[in-house]
Design a protein around this motif. Structure first.
Motif, mmCIF file in Angstrom:
data_model
loop_
_atom_site.group_PDB
_atom_site.id
_atom_site.type_symbol
_atom_site.label_atom_id
_atom_site.label_comp_id
_atom_site.label_asym_id
_atom_site.label_seq_id
_atom_site.Cartn_x
_atom_site.Cartn_y
_atom_site.Cartn_z
ATOM 1 N N PRO A 44 22.132 9.626 7.968
ATOM 2 C CA PRO A 44 22.268 8.569 8.976
ATOM 3 C C PRO A 44 21.028 8.346 9.841
ATOM 4 O O PRO A 44 20.886 7.296 10.453
ATOM 5 N N LYS A 45 20.110 9.322 9.876
ATOM 6 C CA LYS A 45 18.911 9.168 10.697
ATOM 7 C C LYS A 45 17.637 9.028 9.873
ATOM 8 O O LYS A 45 16.558 8.900 10.430
ATOM 9 N N VAL A 46 17.765 9.088 8.545
ATOM 10 C CA VAL A 46 16.607 8.937 7.660
ATOM 11 C C VAL A 46 16.970 7.910 6.586
ATOM 12 O O VAL A 46 17.597 8.238 5.587
ATOM 13 N N ASP A 47 16.578 6.665 6.828
ATOM 14 C CA ASP A 47 16.814 5.630 5.826
ATOM 15 C C ASP A 47 15.959 5.923 4.601
ATOM 16 O O ASP A 47 14.816 6.376 4.725
ATOM 17 N N GLY A 48 16.508 5.640 3.424
ATOM 18 C CA GLY A 48 15.749 5.801 2.195
ATOM 19 C C GLY A 48 15.920 7.154 1.533
ATOM 20 O O GLY A 48 15.259 7.452 0.547
ATOM 21 N N VAL A 49 16.814 8.004 2.063
ATOM 22 C CA VAL A 49 17.105 9.300 1.446
ATOM 23 C C VAL A 49 18.602 9.373 1.162
ATOM 24 O O VAL A 49 19.420 9.097 2.036
ATOM 25 N N GLN A 82 14.341 10.396 -2.568
ATOM 26 C CA GLN A 82 13.991 9.125 -1.949
ATOM 27 C C GLN A 82 14.621 8.025 -2.785
ATOM 28 O O GLN A 82 14.429 7.967 -3.996
ATOM 29 N N THR A 83 15.396 7.159 -2.127
ATOM 30 C CA THR A 83 16.061 6.066 -2.838
ATOM 31 C C THR A 83 15.680 4.698 -2.254
ATOM 32 O O THR A 83 16.341 3.697 -2.537
ATOM 33 N N GLY A 84 14.654 4.696 -1.441
ATOM 34 C CA GLY A 84 14.168 3.470 -0.825
ATOM 35 C C GLY A 84 13.045 3.812 0.128
ATOM 36 O O GLY A 84 12.646 4.981 0.241
ATOM 37 N N PRO A 85 12.511 2.803 0.841
ATOM 38 C CA PRO A 85 11.477 3.084 1.835
ATOM 39 C C PRO A 85 12.022 4.029 2.907
ATOM 40 O O PRO A 85 13.147 3.849 3.378
ATOM 41 N N ILE A 86 11.240 5.038 3.274
ATOM 42 C CA ILE A 86 11.718 6.047 4.224
ATOM 43 C C ILE A 86 11.354 5.648 5.647
ATOM 44 O O ILE A 86 10.185 5.410 5.972
ATOM 45 N N THR A 87 12.397 5.578 6.492
ATOM 46 C CA THR A 87 12.236 5.372 7.928
ATOM 47 C C THR A 87 12.994 6.488 8.619
ATOM 48 O O THR A 87 14.195 6.650 8.425
ATOM 49 N N ILE A 88 12.256 7.264 9.428
ATOM 50 C CA ILE A 88 12.854 8.422 10.092
ATOM 51 C C ILE A 88 13.088 8.102 11.558
ATOM 52 O O ILE A 88 12.156 7.745 12.283
ATOM 53 N N GLY A 89 14.333 8.250 11.970
ATOM 54 C CA GLY A 89 14.715 8.004 13.357
ATOM 55 C C GLY A 89 14.493 9.234 14.214
ATOM 56 O O GLY A 89 13.620 10.056 13.947
ATOM 57 N N ASP A 90 15.297 9.371 15.226
ATOM 58 C CA ASP A 90 15.185 10.471 16.188
ATOM 59 C C ASP A 90 15.886 11.705 15.629
ATOM 60 O O ASP A 90 17.054 11.940 15.910
ATOM 61 N N ILE A 91 15.167 12.499 14.827
ATOM 62 C CA ILE A 91 15.762 13.679 14.210
ATOM 63 C C ILE A 91 15.439 14.932 15.021
ATOM 64 O O ILE A 91 14.451 14.978 15.747
ATOM 65 N N ASP A 92 16.280 15.933 14.879
ATOM 66 C CA ASP A 92 16.089 17.218 15.535
ATOM 67 C C ASP A 92 14.937 17.942 14.855
ATOM 68 O O ASP A 92 14.942 18.134 13.644
ATOM 69 N N ASN A 152 4.512 6.513 2.330
ATOM 70 C CA ASN A 152 4.410 5.557 3.430
ATOM 71 C C ASN A 152 5.683 5.678 4.270
ATOM 72 O O ASN A 152 6.635 4.932 4.078
ATOM 73 N N VAL A 153 5.693 6.646 5.194
ATOM 74 C CA VAL A 153 6.875 6.941 6.010
ATOM 75 C C VAL A 153 6.727 6.288 7.379
ATOM 76 O O VAL A 153 5.678 6.392 8.015
ATOM 77 N N VAL A 154 7.784 5.629 7.825
ATOM 78 C CA VAL A 154 7.812 5.037 9.161
ATOM 79 C C VAL A 154 8.600 5.979 10.066
ATOM 80 O O VAL A 154 9.744 6.338 9.757
ATOM 81 N N TRP A 155 7.979 6.378 11.178
ATOM 82 C CA TRP A 155 8.643 7.217 12.186
ATOM 83 C C TRP A 155 8.938 6.320 13.391
ATOM 84 O O TRP A 155 8.020 5.826 14.029
ATOM 85 N N THR A 156 10.212 6.101 13.695
ATOM 86 C CA THR A 156 10.562 5.191 14.787
ATOM 87 C C THR A 156 10.132 5.726 16.143
ATOM 88 O O THR A 156 9.897 4.951 17.063
ATOM 89 N N LYS A 157 10.023 7.041 16.293
ATOM 90 C CA LYS A 157 9.589 7.651 17.567
ATOM 91 C C LYS A 157 8.159 8.169 17.474
ATOM 92 O O LYS A 157 7.737 8.952 18.307
ATOM 93 N N GLY A 158 7.424 7.787 16.444
ATOM 94 C CA GLY A 158 6.062 8.273 16.233
ATOM 95 C C GLY A 158 6.081 9.578 15.463
ATOM 96 O O GLY A 158 6.965 10.415 15.649
ATOM 97 N N LYS A 159 5.105 9.744 14.587
ATOM 98 C CA LYS A 159 5.025 10.943 13.745
ATOM 99 C C LYS A 159 4.762 12.181 14.611
ATOM 100 O O LYS A 159 3.869 12.179 15.456
#
Length: 161
Positions: A44-49, A82-92, A152-159
């Motif tokens: 739920p917090k990592v799109d594309g996985v 990986q099943t799509g472009p990876i976008t990582i949200g606010d993960i622990d 090409n990973v997108v980090w919504t809160k910055g890497k």
């Protein structure tokens, strides 16, 4: 019985905001109706996985024959890709990571759990499938990784640094 446990587990999962499993496979393993179930779980917090978890579902006949009516085995297997472009949200980012998914393996006490851990040094997401019990924890587990290095990973809160 499995449907009731699944319904209870789904309600708990939905209320906790964790991922929901989508049954994608069911393989019969013997004449008494025991099955290996395969669920697809989107983080739920990592799109594309997407993770695929396999676990054992005991039949009514097996439960009547062997007793222990309200519990399935702790064994599970997991594979995440990986099943799509990876976008990582606010993960622990802690060493323990965070719970991505859980479902009941018994009426009350035993849960199958998937945790996500970020390995910062190796730029890898680690997914661990295991069972959690009130007592007599099980050492049965399965682990899989999704490498992020060179992607090409997108980090919504910055890497993270």
């Amino acid at each position: 019985m499995r449907k009731l446990i699944g319904l209870i587990a789904a309600c708990l999962v939905l209320s906790a905001g964790a991922a929901v499993a989508d049954e994608v496979g069911k393989v019969g393993v013997d004449w008494v109706g025991n099955d290996i179930m395969i669920d697809a779980i989107k983080d739920p917090k990592v799109d594309g996985v997407t993770c695929h978890v396999a676990y054992f579902d005991r039949s009514i006949i097996d439960r009547l024959h062997k007793g222990n009516w309200f519990e399935d085995p702790s064994d599970s297997s997991i594979s995440c890709r990986q099943t799509g472009p990876i976008t990582i949200g606010d993960i622990d980012m802690s060493e323990a990571g965070e719970e991505v998914f859980k479902q009941g393996l018994s009426l009350i006490w035993k849960k199958q759990v998937v945790n996500r851990i970020y390995d910062r040094k190796n730029e890898t997401l680690i997914y661990l499938s295991h069972s959690r019990q009130v007592q007599n924890g099980s050492a049965k587990m399965s682990v899989t990784t999704v490498p992020l290095y060179g992607q090409n990973v997108v980090w919504t809160k910055g890497k993270p640094q």
